[in-house]
Design a protein around this motif. Sequence first.
Motif, PDB file in Angstrom:
ATOM      1  N   GLY A 201     -20.700  -1.453   0.899  1.00 43.95           N
ATOM      2  CA  GLY A 201     -20.611  -0.481  -0.192  1.00 43.95           C
ATOM      3  C   GLY A 201     -19.270   0.197  -0.323  1.00 43.95           C
ATOM      4  O   GLY A 201     -19.134   1.170  -1.081  1.00 43.95           O
ATOM      5  N   GLY A 202     -18.244  -0.284   0.406  1.00 41.35           N
ATOM      6  CA  GLY A 202     -16.912   0.288   0.283  1.00 41.35           C
ATOM      7  C   GLY A 202     -16.338   0.059  -1.105  1.00 41.35           C
ATOM      8  O   GLY A 202     -16.689  -0.905  -1.796  1.00 41.35           O
ATOM      9  N   ARG A 203     -15.452   0.939  -1.519  1.00 41.62           N
ATOM     10  CA  ARG A 203     -14.890   0.880  -2.868  1.00 41.62           C
ATOM     11  C   ARG A 203     -13.690  -0.050  -2.910  1.00 41.62           C
ATOM     12  O   ARG A 203     -12.788   0.024  -2.072  1.00 41.62           O
ATOM     13  CB  ARG A 203     -14.484   2.289  -3.328  1.00 41.62           C
ATOM     14  CG  ARG A 203     -15.664   3.248  -3.452  1.00 41.62           C
ATOM     15  CD  ARG A 203     -15.211   4.645  -3.822  1.00 41.62           C
ATOM     16  NE  ARG A 203     -14.505   4.646  -5.104  1.00 41.62           N
ATOM     17  CZ  ARG A 203     -13.965   5.747  -5.637  1.00 41.62           C
ATOM     18  NH1 ARG A 203     -14.080   6.912  -5.011  1.00 41.62           N
ATOM     19  NH2 ARG A 203     -13.336   5.679  -6.797  1.00 41.62           N
ATOM     20  N   ALA A 204     -13.670  -0.925  -3.913  1.00 39.59           N
ATOM     21  CA  ALA A 204     -12.565  -1.866  -4.067  1.00 39.59           C
ATOM     22  C   ALA A 204     -11.252  -1.140  -4.306  1.00 39.59           C
ATOM     23  O   ALA A 204     -10.186  -1.583  -3.849  1.00 39.59           O
ATOM     24  CB  ALA A 204     -12.859  -2.830  -5.216  1.00 39.59           C
ATOM     25  N   GLY A 205     -11.304   0.014  -4.992  1.00 44.74           N
ATOM     26  CA  GLY A 205     -10.090   0.781  -5.255  1.00 44.74           C
ATOM     27  C   GLY A 205      -9.413   1.259  -3.987  1.00 44.74           C
ATOM     28  O   GLY A 205      -8.182   1.313  -3.907  1.00 44.74           O
ATOM     29  N   HIS A 206     -10.223   1.628  -2.975  1.00 44.72           N
ATOM     30  CA  HIS A 206      -9.653   2.061  -1.703  1.00 44.72           C
ATOM     31  C   HIS A 206      -8.866   0.929  -1.039  1.00 44.72           C
ATOM     32  O   HIS A 206      -7.765   1.147  -0.515  1.00 44.72           O
ATOM     33  CB  HIS A 206     -10.762   2.540  -0.768  1.00 44.72           C
ATOM     34  CG  HIS A 206     -11.348   3.852  -1.170  1.00 44.72           C
ATOM     35  ND1 HIS A 206     -12.517   4.351  -0.628  1.00 44.72           N
ATOM     36  CD2 HIS A 206     -10.934   4.779  -2.071  1.00 44.72           C
ATOM     37  CE1 HIS A 206     -12.785   5.518  -1.161  1.00 44.72           C
ATOM     38  NE2 HIS A 206     -11.850   5.796  -2.039  1.00 44.72           N
ATOM     39  N   PHE A 207      -9.434  -0.275  -1.065  1.00 43.13           N
ATOM     40  CA  PHE A 207      -8.753  -1.399  -0.427  1.00 43.13           C
ATOM     41  C   PHE A 207      -7.497  -1.792  -1.205  1.00 43.13           C
ATOM     42  O   PHE A 207      -6.500  -2.199  -0.615  1.00 43.13           O
ATOM     43  CB  PHE A 207      -9.710  -2.581  -0.294  1.00 43.13           C
ATOM     44  CG  PHE A 207     -10.818  -2.353   0.680  1.00 43.13           C
ATOM     45  CD1 PHE A 207     -10.569  -2.344   2.039  1.00 43.13           C
ATOM     46  CD2 PHE A 207     -12.116  -2.124   0.248  1.00 43.13           C
ATOM     47  CE1 PHE A 207     -11.590  -2.124   2.957  1.00 43.13           C
ATOM     48  CE2 PHE A 207     -13.140  -1.903   1.153  1.00 43.13           C
ATOM     49  CZ  PHE A 207     -12.874  -1.901   2.514  1.00 43.13           C
ATOM     50  N   ALA A 208      -7.544  -1.666  -2.530  1.00 39.13           N
ATOM     51  CA  ALA A 208      -6.348  -1.947  -3.327  1.00 39.13           C
ATOM     52  C   ALA A 208      -5.244  -0.944  -3.005  1.00 39.13           C
ATOM     53  O   ALA A 208      -4.064  -1.311  -2.869  1.00 39.13           O
ATOM     54  CB  ALA A 208      -6.693  -1.894  -4.814  1.00 39.13           C
ATOM     55  N   PHE A 209      -5.615   0.324  -2.841  1.00 37.39           N
ATOM     56  CA  PHE A 209      -4.647   1.358  -2.485  1.00 37.39           C
ATOM     57  C   PHE A 209      -4.053   1.095  -1.106  1.00 37.39           C
ATOM     58  O   PHE A 209      -2.840   1.223  -0.896  1.00 37.39           O
ATOM     59  CB  PHE A 209      -5.332   2.725  -2.533  1.00 37.39           C
ATOM     60  CG  PHE A 209      -4.449   3.865  -2.091  1.00 37.39           C
ATOM     61  CD1 PHE A 209      -3.375   4.255  -2.867  1.00 37.39           C
ATOM     62  CD2 PHE A 209      -4.696   4.525  -0.900  1.00 37.39           C
ATOM     63  CE1 PHE A 209      -2.552   5.311  -2.455  1.00 37.39           C
ATOM     64  CE2 PHE A 209      -3.889   5.572  -0.483  1.00 37.39           C
ATOM     65  CZ  PHE A 209      -2.810   5.968  -1.263  1.00 37.39           C
ATOM     66  N   LEU A 210      -4.908   0.708  -0.158  1.00 37.28           N
ATOM     67  CA  LEU A 210      -4.416   0.399   1.191  1.00 37.28           C
ATOM     68  C   LEU A 210      -3.489  -0.815   1.164  1.00 37.28           C
ATOM     69  O   LEU A 210      -2.508  -0.879   1.918  1.00 37.28           O
ATOM     70  CB  LEU A 210      -5.597   0.139   2.125  1.00 37.28           C
ATOM     71  CG  LEU A 210      -6.445   1.364   2.472  1.00 37.28           C
ATOM     72  CD1 LEU A 210      -7.665   0.941   3.293  1.00 37.28           C
ATOM     73  CD2 LEU A 210      -5.617   2.379   3.236  1.00 37.28           C
ATOM     74  N   GLY A 211      -3.819  -1.788   0.312  1.00 38.08           N
ATOM     75  CA  GLY A 211      -2.948  -2.956   0.186  1.00 38.08           C
ATOM     76  C   GLY A 211      -1.554  -2.570  -0.279  1.00 38.08           C
ATOM     77  O   GLY A 211      -0.547  -3.093   0.225  1.00 38.08           O
ATOM     78  N   LEU A 212      -1.482  -1.619  -1.228  1.00 36.84           N
ATOM     79  CA  LEU A 212      -0.181  -1.146  -1.690  1.00 36.84           C
ATOM     80  C   LEU A 212       0.570  -0.427  -0.580  1.00 36.84           C
ATOM     81  O   LEU A 212       1.795  -0.574  -0.439  1.00 36.84           O
ATOM     82  CB  LEU A 212      -0.365  -0.220  -2.896  1.00 36.84           C
ATOM     83  CG  LEU A 212      -0.862  -0.878  -4.193  1.00 36.84           C
ATOM     84  CD1 LEU A 212      -1.110   0.180  -5.261  1.00 36.84           C
ATOM     85  CD2 LEU A 212       0.152  -1.906  -4.690  1.00 36.84           C
ATOM     86  N   MET A 214       0.298  -1.010   2.586  1.00 37.07           N
ATOM     87  CA  MET A 214       0.694  -1.972   3.610  1.00 37.07           C
ATOM     88  C   MET A 214       1.800  -2.904   3.154  1.00 37.07           C
ATOM     89  O   MET A 214       2.405  -3.597   3.976  1.00 37.07           O
ATOM     90  CB  MET A 214      -0.527  -2.806   4.016  1.00 37.07           C
ATOM     91  CG  MET A 214      -1.584  -2.051   4.787  1.00 37.07           C
ATOM     92  SD  MET A 214      -0.993  -1.571   6.429  1.00 37.07           S
ATOM     93  CE  MET A 214      -0.792  -3.181   7.203  1.00 37.07           C
ATOM     94  N   THR A 215       2.092  -2.911   1.875  1.00 39.62           N
ATOM     95  CA  THR A 215       3.085  -3.861   1.349  1.00 39.62           C
ATOM     96  C   THR A 215       4.451  -3.716   2.007  1.00 39.62           C
ATOM     97  O   THR A 215       5.053  -4.730   2.413  1.00 39.62           O
ATOM     98  CB  THR A 215       3.207  -3.712  -0.180  1.00 39.62           C
ATOM     99  OG1 THR A 215       1.943  -4.002  -0.766  1.00 39.62           O
ATOM    100  CG2 THR A 215       4.256  -4.669  -0.731  1.00 39.62           C
ATOM    101  N   PRO A 216       4.996  -2.500   2.171  1.00 41.82           N
ATOM    102  CA  PRO A 216       6.310  -2.397   2.835  1.00 41.82           C
ATOM    103  C   PRO A 216       6.298  -2.936   4.265  1.00 41.82           C
ATOM    104  O   PRO A 216       7.252  -3.602   4.686  1.00 41.82           O
ATOM    105  CB  PRO A 216       6.601  -0.889   2.801  1.00 41.82           C
ATOM    106  CG  PRO A 216       5.778  -0.367   1.680  1.00 41.82           C
ATOM    107  CD  PRO A 216       4.536  -1.204   1.674  1.00 41.82           C
ATOM    108  N   PHE A 217       5.232  -2.649   5.006  1.00 46.79           N
ATOM    109  CA  PHE A 217       5.147  -3.134   6.387  1.00 46.79           C
ATOM    110  C   PHE A 217       5.101  -4.665   6.414  1.00 46.79           C
ATOM    111  O   PHE A 217       5.821  -5.299   7.188  1.00 46.79           O
ATOM    112  CB  PHE A 217       3.913  -2.560   7.068  1.00 46.79           C
ATOM    113  CG  PHE A 217       3.590  -3.210   8.383  1.00 46.79           C
ATOM    114  CD1 PHE A 217       4.320  -2.910   9.522  1.00 46.79           C
ATOM    115  CD2 PHE A 217       2.547  -4.134   8.474  1.00 46.79           C
ATOM    116  CE1 PHE A 217       4.022  -3.518  10.734  1.00 46.79           C
ATOM    117  CE2 PHE A 217       2.251  -4.751   9.675  1.00 46.79           C
ATOM    118  CZ  PHE A 217       2.994  -4.437  10.810  1.00 46.79           C
ATOM    119  N   LEU A 218       4.244  -5.247   5.564  1.00 46.31           N
ATOM    120  CA  LEU A 218       4.139  -6.700   5.532  1.00 46.31           C
ATOM    121  C   LEU A 218       5.444  -7.335   5.085  1.00 46.31           C
ATOM    122  O   LEU A 218       5.834  -8.398   5.571  1.00 46.31           O
ATOM    123  CB  LEU A 218       2.993  -7.119   4.602  1.00 46.31           C
ATOM    124  CG  LEU A 218       1.576  -6.773   5.085  1.00 46.31           C
ATOM    125  CD1 LEU A 218       0.554  -7.138   4.014  1.00 46.31           C
ATOM    126  CD2 LEU A 218       1.257  -7.501   6.382  1.00 46.31           C
TER     127      LEU A 218
END
Length: 391
Positions: A201-212, A214-218
């Motif tokens: 039931g986690g929100r897709a928006g939260h994971f999209a925000f986390l992906g953004l 993490m982008t500099p680190f990756l």
Amino acid sequence: MPRRVDVRPAGPISLPETGLGRGWEPAVIMTASLLLLSFGLVTLYSASSFLAQRQNLADYFYVLRQAGGAALGLVVMVLCSRVPYAWWRSLAWPLVALTVLLLLPLVLPGTQSIAPEINGARRWLRLGVTVQPSELAKIAVVVWTAALAVKKQELLSSMSKGLLPFLLIWGLVCGLIALQPDLSTACLVGMLGSLIVFAAGGRAGHFAFLGLLMTPFLWTQLNVAFRAQRLMAFLNPAADPSGAGFQVRQSLIAIGSGGITGVGFGEGRQKFGFLPEAHNDFIFAMVGEEWGLVGVVFLMSLYLTLILVGFRIAGRVPDLFGQLLAIGVTNLVAIQAVLHMGVGLGLVPPTGLTLPLVSYGRSSLIVTLAALGILMAVARGVHPERRKARA
């Protein structure tokens, strides 16, 4: 006229109870696993015999070690299939603690005697036996995430109260794995945990925000010399055919030369030093070369069977923990298989992930079999509920 007898079943048709658990799903999982193991050992012998001889070892050295791991893994699989899956919920925190304890020596200074550097990375612990803690991390994160997702199901819509506790543990485990360095496995572990929370039931928006975030680190990690070379070789394999693009190029040559039925068992040429890690990272290419399209389709059909049965079990288990556990275990097998085959076909940058139950690696083999044993245990919990519903 003779009296007509109605032979139609009075109730819904069901398959008989077979296998190590109740119902047919555990029997299918066991059968597919044994077929993959057998096919993997045969392919491994062909892929590793020349390498073993070049190292002044017996030609069956690697396959014999793998067979020993398979025997132990099958014992673990049967034991896990007999343990009620609800017990894993109480073992979630101890599993994570053990994983962190085993990962720490791989990144701490002064521990080279038990955690030596091999091929530029410290991924194995020598404690009388050689183990790879990052493999245990996969199943530990799956069990722990499923357990905590049940506890925090009502809070998963909140970033601070729902998702943050997961990120702390995922960050600790994945960070230790990335420092080995093993970025591919770290990303895989994080992906497994994220998919379980999303299913809960986690929100897709939260994971999209986390992906953004993490982008500099990756981006900085992908710009590390050897990773940048692999990425460039993936984008343009012809740019450096004898360097960073060599493995992918040789893999495609191997698969392409196999044709429909392959060149024949033991007749592949890429294993003679042309394709590095033919027994491990690129064993799918060996399947394509020696067994051809027929072997590739056979292999993919076995993985597809495990994946479909796994998600079927997840959809029928009566409680959320069992559902999330089945989803996590199924994804563990599915994602690794897809990524490994994608690397062999040049569709994904080289990751170093093994092909489940086929590639050489005893830690990976035992953990995968243990995970499938847990999936069989979850399947055992499906059918008592079904019988109660019918009654």
